[in-house]
Motif scaffolding. Structure first.
Motif, PDB file in Angstrom:
ATOM      1  N   UNK A   1      83.209  31.134  13.312  1.00  0.00           N
ATOM      2  CA  UNK A   1      82.406  30.427  12.321  1.00  0.00           C
ATOM      3  C   UNK A   1      82.314  31.278  11.055  1.00  0.00           C
ATOM      4  N   UNK A   2      81.861  30.641   9.990  1.00  0.00           N
ATOM      5  CA  UNK A   2      81.698  31.346   8.721  1.00  0.00           C
ATOM      6  C   UNK A   2      80.672  32.466   8.852  1.00  0.00           C
ATOM      7  N   UNK A   3      79.565  32.220   9.538  1.00  0.00           N
ATOM      8  CA  UNK A   3      78.532  33.239   9.676  1.00  0.00           C
ATOM      9  C   UNK A   3      79.037  34.429  10.467  1.00  0.00           C
ATOM     10  N   UNK A   4      79.898  34.202  11.463  1.00  0.00           N
ATOM     11  CA  UNK A   4      80.452  35.319  12.235  1.00  0.00           C
ATOM     12  C   UNK A   4      81.448  36.116  11.407  1.00  0.00           C
ATOM     13  N   UNK A   5      82.219  35.438  10.561  1.00  0.00           N
ATOM     14  CA  UNK A   5      83.121  36.146   9.657  1.00  0.00           C
ATOM     15  C   UNK A   5      82.309  36.968   8.664  1.00  0.00           C
TER      16      UNK A   5
ATOM     17  N   UNK B   1      64.974  31.714  -0.784  1.00  0.00           N
ATOM     18  CA  UNK B   1      65.445  30.753   0.198  1.00  0.00           C
ATOM     19  C   UNK B   1      66.180  31.390   1.366  1.00  0.00           C
ATOM     20  N   UNK B   2      66.683  30.518   2.236  1.00  0.00           N
ATOM     21  CA  UNK B   2      67.399  30.974   3.429  1.00  0.00           C
ATOM     22  C   UNK B   2      68.788  31.467   3.046  1.00  0.00           C
ATOM     23  N   UNK B   3      69.145  32.635   3.542  1.00  0.00           N
ATOM     24  CA  UNK B   3      70.472  33.198   3.260  1.00  0.00           C
ATOM     25  C   UNK B   3      70.766  34.221   4.347  1.00  0.00           C
ATOM     26  N   UNK B   4      72.006  34.262   4.860  1.00  0.00           N
ATOM     27  CA  UNK B   4      72.317  35.200   5.947  1.00  0.00           C
ATOM     28  C   UNK B   4      72.271  36.665   5.543  1.00  0.00           C
ATOM     29  N   UNK B   5      72.182  36.955   4.243  1.00  0.00           N
ATOM     30  CA  UNK B   5      72.136  38.350   3.799  1.00  0.00           C
ATOM     31  C   UNK B   5      70.713  38.818   3.496  1.00  0.00           C
TER      32      UNK B   5
END
Length: 220
Positions: free
Chosen positions: A74-78, A138-142
């Motif tokens: 997935x994009x988040x795993x990459x 906001x929401x962000x994986x970083x």
């Protein structure tokens, strides 16, 4: 220079059952994975997380989408794997400048040394600043990673100040947290200006001037 990333932890796969065989990647697979990660670093640095698609990364890496998803489902795993790789590189590099139980003057010298390295890799610097700005609201994986990074960066300086106070190297009234915020704020601000105008801002030289003035002000 950052601590273990929360996004990397959240996106990491759970370990297999006890006794399950560990899948080993072939040299060819490792090469493809490394190429994908390098392309990802460059793509995320240029367009941010939301502006980058894994389909685009697959094309740039010369690999099919099924091939990319074989390595990163997935994009988040990459994204998490890319952060882990960049973190590994930075930690290995910073450790060469940062002695154990360093005082504040040694810590400041380490930051100057890293500034010299960073002017030679604007893409990596841009990646950090773009992700930091993009994740501020906001929401962000970083987002959690950025918070950890700044806390760790301030902690390096604050601990150095405390060690120097204990050794009598600087004045006892020096405020570790305030000095840490000043140092991190200065280097981050200079980096941001330099990314916008390489020829107009002398990143290393101006930061060195700030460090020298700070050292003179707090030296015992």
């Amino acid at each position: 220079m950052s601590e273990s990333t929360s996004v990397a932890k959240s996106a990491a796969r759970k370990p297999g059952k006890a006794g399950a065989p560990v899948r080993r990647r072939s040299p060819r697979g490792e090469e493809a994975r490394a190429r994908i990660l390098q392309i990802a670093i460059e793509a995320f640095a240029e367009r941010g997380y939301h502006g980058t698609s894994i389909n685009e990364i697959a094309k740039l890496a010369g690999i099919t989408m099924p091939g990319l998803l074989h390595h990163f489902p997935s994009k988040i795993e990459l994204f998490a794997a890319m952060l882990r790789e960049q973190e590994r590189r930075d930690n290995a590099l910073f450790s060469t400048f940062f002695p154990v139980d360093a005082g504040v003057f040694e810590v400041l010298d380490a930051y100057v040394a890293m500034a010299k390295v960073n002017v030679g890799r604007p893409g990596v610097l841009q990646l950090f600043h773009l992700m930091t700005a993009e994740s501020a609201a906001g929401e962000h994986p970083y987002r959690a990673t950025a918070v950890d990074h700044f806390r760790a960066a301030r902690s390096y300086v604050a601990e150095g100040v405390r060690h120097s106070i204990e050794r009598g190297e600087i004045v006892a009234e020096a405020d570790p947290e305030r000095i840490a915020a000043q140092v991190v704020g200065m280097i981050q601000g200079l980096e941001n200006q330099w990314l916008h105008e390489h020829d107009g801002v002398q990143l290393v030289e101006v930061f060195r001037d700030f460090v020298d003035a700070l050292a003179a002000r707090i030296r015992a």
